[in-house]
Motif scaffolding. Structure first.
Motif, PDB file in Angstrom:
ATOM      1  N   ILE A  20      27.145 -13.784  39.072  1.00  0.00           N
ATOM      2  CA  ILE A  20      27.081 -15.131  38.490  1.00  0.00           C
ATOM      3  C   ILE A  20      26.379 -15.075  37.145  1.00  0.00           C
ATOM      4  O   ILE A  20      26.798 -15.700  36.168  1.00  0.00           O
ATOM      5  CB  ILE A  20      26.364 -16.109  39.445  1.00  0.00           C
ATOM      6  N   TYR A  23      28.632 -13.634  34.668  1.00  0.00           N
ATOM      7  CA  TYR A  23      29.643 -14.637  34.323  1.00  0.00           C
ATOM      8  C   TYR A  23      29.082 -15.637  33.320  1.00  0.00           C
ATOM      9  O   TYR A  23      29.775 -16.079  32.400  1.00  0.00           O
ATOM     10  CB  TYR A  23      30.114 -15.342  35.592  1.00  0.00           C
ATOM     11  N   GLY A  24      27.819 -15.981  33.501  1.00  0.00           N
ATOM     12  CA  GLY A  24      27.233 -16.918  32.564  1.00  0.00           C
ATOM     13  C   GLY A  24      27.025 -16.328  31.186  1.00  0.00           C
ATOM     14  O   GLY A  24      27.236 -16.975  30.170  1.00  0.00           O
ATOM     15  N   VAL A  25      26.629 -15.054  31.184  1.00  0.00           N
ATOM     16  CA  VAL A  25      26.273 -14.436  29.902  1.00  0.00           C
ATOM     17  C   VAL A  25      27.510 -13.942  29.145  1.00  0.00           C
ATOM     18  O   VAL A  25      27.560 -13.992  27.929  1.00  0.00           O
ATOM     19  CB  VAL A  25      25.295 -13.266  30.165  1.00  0.00           C
ATOM     20  N   TYR A  29      37.163 -13.197  30.400  1.00  0.00           N
ATOM     21  CA  TYR A  29      37.819 -13.391  31.694  1.00  0.00           C
ATOM     22  C   TYR A  29      37.332 -12.373  32.717  1.00  0.00           C
ATOM     23  O   TYR A  29      37.256 -12.663  33.913  1.00  0.00           O
ATOM     24  CB  TYR A  29      39.335 -13.277  31.507  1.00  0.00           C
ATOM     25  N   TYR A  32      34.638 -13.420  35.054  1.00  0.00           N
ATOM     26  CA  TYR A  32      35.160 -14.340  36.070  1.00  0.00           C
ATOM     27  C   TYR A  32      35.876 -13.559  37.157  1.00  0.00           C
ATOM     28  O   TYR A  32      35.694 -13.824  38.353  1.00  0.00           O
ATOM     29  CB  TYR A  32      36.096 -15.322  35.369  1.00  0.00           C
TER      30      TYR A  32
ATOM     31  N   TYR B 227      42.534 -19.503  33.169  1.00  0.00           N
ATOM     32  CA  TYR B 227      41.076 -19.374  33.201  1.00  0.00           C
ATOM     33  C   TYR B 227      40.436 -20.424  32.314  1.00  0.00           C
ATOM     34  O   TYR B 227      40.703 -20.526  31.128  1.00  0.00           O
ATOM     35  CB  TYR B 227      40.685 -17.956  32.725  1.00  0.00           C
ATOM     36  N   VAL B 228      39.564 -21.197  32.943  1.00  0.00           N
ATOM     37  CA  VAL B 228      38.763 -22.172  32.193  1.00  0.00           C
ATOM     38  C   VAL B 228      37.312 -21.925  32.592  1.00  0.00           C
ATOM     39  O   VAL B 228      36.985 -21.926  33.782  1.00  0.00           O
ATOM     40  CB  VAL B 228      39.165 -23.620  32.549  1.00  0.00           C
ATOM     41  N   ARG B 229      36.520 -21.710  31.603  1.00  0.00           N
ATOM     42  CA  ARG B 229      35.112 -21.391  31.890  1.00  0.00           C
ATOM     43  C   ARG B 229      34.417 -22.609  32.490  1.00  0.00           C
ATOM     44  O   ARG B 229      34.515 -23.716  31.986  1.00  0.00           O
ATOM     45  CB  ARG B 229      34.444 -20.971  30.585  1.00  0.00           C
ATOM     46  N   ALA B 230      33.672 -22.310  33.583  1.00  0.00           N
ATOM     47  CA  ALA B 230      33.021 -23.415  34.289  1.00  0.00           C
ATOM     48  C   ALA B 230      31.823 -23.921  33.492  1.00  0.00           C
ATOM     49  O   ALA B 230      31.243 -23.192  32.689  1.00  0.00           O
ATOM     50  CB  ALA B 230      32.577 -22.936  35.666  1.00  0.00           C
ATOM     51  N   PHE B 232      28.857 -24.654  34.602  1.00  0.00           N
ATOM     52  CA  PHE B 232      27.564 -24.057  34.945  1.00  0.00           C
ATOM     53  C   PHE B 232      27.363 -22.739  34.192  1.00  0.00           C
ATOM     54  O   PHE B 232      26.236 -22.302  33.975  1.00  0.00           O
ATOM     55  CB  PHE B 232      27.438 -23.855  36.461  1.00  0.00           C
ATOM     56  N   ALA B 233      28.492 -22.121  33.786  1.00  0.00           N
ATOM     57  CA  ALA B 233      28.376 -20.866  33.035  1.00  0.00           C
ATOM     58  C   ALA B 233      27.667 -21.109  31.701  1.00  0.00           C
ATOM     59  O   ALA B 233      26.845 -20.305  31.253  1.00  0.00           O
ATOM     60  CB  ALA B 233      29.755 -20.267  32.815  1.00  0.00           C
TER      61      ALA B 233
END
Lengths: 337, 804
Positions: A20, A23-25, A29, A32, B227-230, B232-233
């Motif tokens: 996670i 994914y945030g940093v 794709y 993800y 793909y669509v970035r969420a 919370f990301a």
């Protein structure tokens, strides 16, 4: 086992957190994709291992009913996945208690990894006499990642008697092999026919058909023919049914030795001991099955460390008696009641 | 399956798993960092290492011997290539530290090693092959010898993560997939492996395709298109960006000249910059040697020539020869710069034709640089020569071509530019330090006025040439006549007394301008630099009155453009081949660097015009050059001029030398690349062709051998069983064999079944007769089954199942 399961889940949760965070940093794709893979991976693992987990069969191979003390024996569980794939991990939790001595009752867990069609040996402790109760408490199979597990039906409990090893009493008593064959003749209870008979005067209550008419006509008295039977002597082998494991082993070893001699000569004898409540138990042994029944009945109940010691009252009816005491190199506690 | 087969399968499975993981790690990083190397070499090293280490670690006997010999071989290979490996390591470290330094100012980029482009490729190949072998050793060891999985993960994940941490360029899908397949497979078989390593290895082989399918399913269901970035990301990102240095410090992207010529700057080469906004841009290594660069006229310094050999040429053509590097289109008063992308795409016109002249090669590529070649080739009396060029120092991106070349190499060269011919990336030659290429060149008498009509000129193929030329001509006039109005006005005024505007014939105009320019100033390598703010040409013509080839070429180009004649500045090398040097290797040094003009002739193409006074010999031997022939501290820039002598006596022009030299030899050879003997793995490159056919033959041979061994071992196993003393055991074994024959329609009769039952369940010991009954039944049935099966099924029955 629970600790290892928790550890795996902790690692998995840490991996999810890492995914996670990544994914945030990382806004590509691929982050993800990795996150989805990490999330779905355990479920995929469960899906591909579920069939094997459900199909697996466990079969406890029949145990011998009795074995000698210190003889190596192990309970064998046959594992049959019944699929082409091996099972990743199987945990078998069991107890093998010596009911008689009642001291070893720890839970043992055996972990088997990557088992295919194979068997698992569960070692049984046969160092001391007694009755071992093998109880398989739990069988769990895990998926390939070891995160999910399934409990399976356990086989039934099994018992195995650990018979004593024959030990010669020291000092060896002189057994009344010849003396206690017969003590004499006594009137046969209930009358009837007997090869040996006694002639006496009639007493009130004697049956009329016992009257010896020929002699009665010769002697002016009513003479009765009384059948006689030989009267056997009572042999009492006494022992204290308490003590530590080594003492109990020794006592029963000596009992076996003496019993073996008597039974070979078809001499009937009695075993006596005081029970927990102080009651005198006398067990008549005429043949080998009686002896085995005796062992079975005694071993099915726990033997305490302390109890009532044998005294004179126990063998007051005996024509011959012997009190077995433990014959250990270093005596522990005295055989006191 | 017997013991040996199981072991072989386990080794193969292990080798494949490890290879997959290392392939994923290495190539994810290689593609992410855009590292140029020879991928096949790296793959071969990894594959061989995977097999070797799997065998070594699975071995039960002769362990010591295997370990020592493997170690010995690895060390020998390492020491042979240690310099290359070290260089590759320095390059890679330089890449990483350069990237880290953008995050943190406390870390500086490490020093790198200056090598040619090919040298860089070899060093990278050596380093990554070494890294691959090392990783394979570590991963094989941890997977086979150690029980827990975490050492393997500890080694692999951080190195793989390098490809994603520092840069935004996405690695190739294949290595990422390979690594994820490896990771998931070893995770899922970890528990099985703890029980039995060999079984675990075999299970990994089974799970690899399953994991691949799993990952493919994920990529299909959760595809990148949707793909669509969420949200919370973004929150996570902002959380970390406030606490960690996630942003990259961006150096300035473009160089804006004083004259505002950024509009025409070619941004296609700015790949060394990383942009936060663009995900597609990449961070290039700081040591990349780009040859196709803008020319800074003002800051050029020709005095540092050392006589270092840049090229070696071998040709049958004598006289002076211009070796064209590249041309530039726009003048900014102090620089020649490339056109922007829009202009380049319009100028990039290509076509291919079949054989125009049946005596020459078949299909060729027509580019704007070779239009004139076909004028020569189709003339009545064309001249054909060859030239062989070896690059001695810079295996850069620019291909040096003589006039007028024929292009038939479709694989190694990139023609997508009307200014330059570039090497394609990852071409086979790039393994080596030196590039060697052969080019056919054609010419004819007075190409500028060639007007032959013959069957070649009427052919369909030549029509394609004409069509291309016609289309290209329109664009040429649009772009190659562009000139700043102030410069144009100055030059028109400066040449007003020359009556150039009255000359309608282009050839004549070119000659006049050439003569004018040659005489307009003095040749001097130590000409004063143009002061800042001054127009380069203006200063040359009015103030300094001295200069070198760059001055003369710039001036001539701009004069032509002032008069509406398309012209461009060209940089390259000028070689001089004496008669005695024909067909021998002749050195072309940095002192031969030269600049000239190309003028466009309608219907013909670009024609070179050398407007610098003096000859090649005179310029090369100019005493103004430093005598530092032994020093290698400076690499020449081909955009800088060559020294010329002060004498203008000999006007040896390129055109006249081309006309006067006879056709000496007719060596025809296609444009092909030869390999030099500098190679990181001489065996594999040298015997590449042999390997390509030996490999499948070896695979087939080994497969056949394995099958034969298997059959033999099954037969001997059956024999051993029949040699047992216990008849009951033999009968049991035989019954099992009969049961295996059941799928083939074999049914045991009651007698045999009864005997088998007796052997299994009763204490009765079978007699010899009973045994003979069951054994002969089994043998007979086995034979029957074998006979009745078809070829393929019999093959399976005998060799794969080993039942006969």
């Amino acid at each position: 086992m629970i600790i290892s399961l928790i550890k795996r889940w902790i690692i998995y949760i840490a991996t999810i957190i890492g995914a996670i965070t990544f994914y945030g940093v990382y806004d590509g794709y691929i982050s993800y994709f990795i996150l989805i893979t990490v999330i779905l991976f355990p479920f995929f693992s469960l899906a591909i291992s579920l069939f094997s987990m459900l199909r697996i069969k466990f079969n406890l191979v029949p145990l011998p009913i009795e074995i000698r003390k210190s003889e190596v024996v192990s309970a064998r569980i046959n594992i049959n996945p019944r699929t082409w794939l091996p099972i990743s991990q199987v945990n078998i939790t069991y107890t093998a208690n010596n009911v008689t001595l009642g001291r070893n009752s720890s839970l043992v867990t055996v972990m088997i990894f990557g088992s295919y069609k194979s068997y698992v040996s569960l070692q049984l402790n046969t160092e001391h006499v007694g009755c071992i109760n093998l109880d398989i408490k739990k069988i769990r199979v895990f998926d390939y990642l070891g995160l999910f597990s399934l409990s399976l039906k356990t086989p039934e409990k099994r018992r195995i008697l650990i018979m004593p090893k024959i030990e010669r009493p020291d000092p060896m008593p002189i057994l009344p092999i010849d003396k206690v064959g017969s003590k004499g003749l006594k009137p046969k209870p209930g009358g009837g026919f007997s090869e040996d008979y006694d002639l006496r005067e009639y007493r009130i209550g004697d049956p009329l058909n016992a009257i010896h008419w020929k002699l009665t006509s010769k002697f002016d008295k009513i003479i009765v023919k009384e059948p006689l039977v030989s009267e056997k002597g009572k042999i009492f082998i006494c022992f204290n049914l308490f003590g530590n494991a080594e003492e109990v082993d020794n006592i029963f070893g000596q009992i076996s030795y003496i019993a073996h001699i008597f039974l070979r000569r078809m001499i009937e004898f009695n075993l006596c001991w005081y029970g927990k409540e102080g009651n005198l138990n006398v067990f008549n042994i005429n043949e080998i099955s009686d002896y085995l029944n005796f062992i079975g009945s005694v071993f099915n109940n726990p033997i305490e460390l302390k109890g009532n010691a044998i005294d004179n009252k126990a063998f007051k009816d005996a024509d011959w008696h012997y009190v077995i005491s433990p014959n250990l190199p270093e005596k522990g506690d005295a055989l006191n009641g | 399956m017997d013991k040996i087969s199981k072991k072989v399968l386990a080794i193969a499975a292990q080798a494949l798993t490890v290879f997959l993981g290392v392939y994923g790690i290495l190539f994810a990083n290689i593609t992410s960092f855009n590292i140029k190397l020879n991928e096949v070499t790296v793959l071969i090293y990894c594959a061989v290492a995977a097999i070797c280490f799997s065998i070594v670690f699975f071995a039960e006997k002769y362990k010591k011997t295997l370990y020592l010999s493997t170690m010995g071989i690895s060390l020998i290979i390492f020491f042979i290539n240690n310099e290359r490996i070290l260089n590759g390591f320095k390059f890679f470290l330089n890449i990483l530290t350069s990237l880290i330094s953008r995050f943190s100012s406390s870390i500086d980029a490490t020093e790198t090693v200056k090598l040619s482009r090919n040298g860089i490729i070899i060093a990278n190949t050596a380093f990554f092959a070494f890294l691959g072998v090392l990783l394979i050793f570590l991963i094989a060891f941890t997977l086979i010898k150690l029980n827990p999985l975490w050492p393997t993960l500890f080694i692999t994940i951080p190195i793989f993560a390098l490809c994603m941490i520092f840069i935004k360029r996405v690695p190739d899908t294949t290595p990422v997939f390979a690594f994820l397949v490896f990771l998931t497979s070893i995770n899922i078989t970890n528990l099985v492996r703890q029980g039995d390593n060999k079984r675990g290895a075999k299970m990994t082989l089974f799970f690899i395709p399953i994991m691949l399918v799993f990952l493919l399913m994920i990529s299909l269901v959760f595809s990148s298109k949707n793909y669509v970035r969420a949200d919370f990301a973004a929150k996570i990102y902002s959380f970390f960006s406030e606490r960690l240095p996630l942003s990259v410090t961006n150096p300035s992207r473009s160089e804006v000249s004083e004259d505002g010529s950024e509009e025409f700057s070619n941004s296609s080469r700015d790949e060394s910059q990383v942009s936060e906004d663009s995900e597609t841009e990449t961070s290039e290594p700081v040591n990349r040697t780009d040859d196709f660069l803008d020319v800074d006229l003002r800051n050029a310094d020709p005095n540092n020539r050392t006589g270092k050999v840049i090229l070696q040429v071998k040709t049958d053509k004598t006289g002076e020869m211009l070796l064209r590097g590249y041309s530039l289109g726009y003048y900014t008063k102090s620089k020649w710069v490339k056109f922007n992308g829009d202009a380049l795409s319009k100028l990039n016109l290509l076509t291919s034709v079949g054989s125009i002249n049946e005596n020459e090669t078949a299909e060729t590529i027509i580019s704007p640089l070779s239009l004139a070649t076909y004028v020569a080739l189709t003339s009545d009396r064309y001249k054909k020569n060859y030239i062989n060029i070896t690059e001695m120092i810079k295996g850069g991106e620019v291909v040096y071509t003589p006039y007028y070349p024929s292009f038939s190499d479709f694989k190694s060269l990139n023609y997508n530019n009307d200014s330059v011919i570039l090497y394609n990336d990852n071409y086979a030659y790039s393994k080596n330090v030196n590039a060697i290429y052969n080019i056919k060149i054609f010419n004819c008498d007075n190409i500028k006025a060639e007007n032959t009509t013959n069957k070649y000129r009427d052919s369909e193929e030549y029509a394609k040439v004409k069509e291309l030329e016609s289309q290209y001509r329109d664009v040429v006039y649009q772009y190659y006549t562009q000139i700043d109005s102030a410069t144009s006005n100055f030059l028109l005024e400066y040449t007003s007394d020359q009556n150039f505007h009255n000359i309608s014939d282009r050839e004549q105009l070119v000659d006049e301008v050439k003569n004018f320019v040659k005489n307009c100033a003095e040749y001097n390598l130590k000409a004063p630099k143009t002061p800042s703010g001054r127009d380069y040409v203006q200063y040359f013509l009015t103030d300094s009155k001295q200069g070198y080839c760059m001055h003369f070429a710039t001036t001539a180009t701009l004069i032509f453009r002032s008069f509406g004649v398309p012209a461009r500045y060209v940089t390259g090398y000028a070689a001089s081949i004496k008669g005695s040097e024909a067909n021998t290797q002749v050195d072309v040094t940095d002192k031969n660097a030269h600049a000239w003009v190309e003028v466009y002739f309608d219907g013909i193409g670009w024609i070179p015009v050398d407007v610098t006074p003096g000859s090649v010999e005179e310029r090369v031997n100019d005493p103004a050059y430093n005598d530092n022939s032994g020093s290698n501290s400076h690499e020449p820039n081909i955009s800088e001029p060559v020294i010329s002598s002060e004498s203008n006596e000999s006007e040896v022009t390129v055109e006249s030398s081309l006309e006067s030299e006879p056709v000496s030899s007719d060596k025809s050879s296609d444009l092909s690349f030869e390999q030099s003997d500098v190679s990181i793995e001489p065996f594999f490159s040298k015997y590449k062709n042999e390997l390509l056919w030996i490999t499948p033959v070896s695979v087939i041979f080994i497969t056949v051998l394995i099958l034969l061994i298997r059959r033999k071992s099954m037969q001997s196993k059956r024999k051993n069983h029949f040699g047992l003393s216990e008849t009951n055991r033999i009968a049991v074994f035989t019954w099992k064999y009969i049961e295996k024959l059941k799928p083939y329609g074999v049914e045991a009769d009651k007698n045999v079944y009864g005997i088998a039952q007796k052997a299994v369940f009763s204490k009765h010991i079978l007699s010899d007769d009973e045994l003979e009954t069951i054994v002969s039944f089994a043998a007979e049935k086995g034979k029957e089954v074998d006979k009745k099966l078809g070829f393929f099924k019999r093959f399976v029955f005998r060799y794969i199942k080993g039942m006969y």
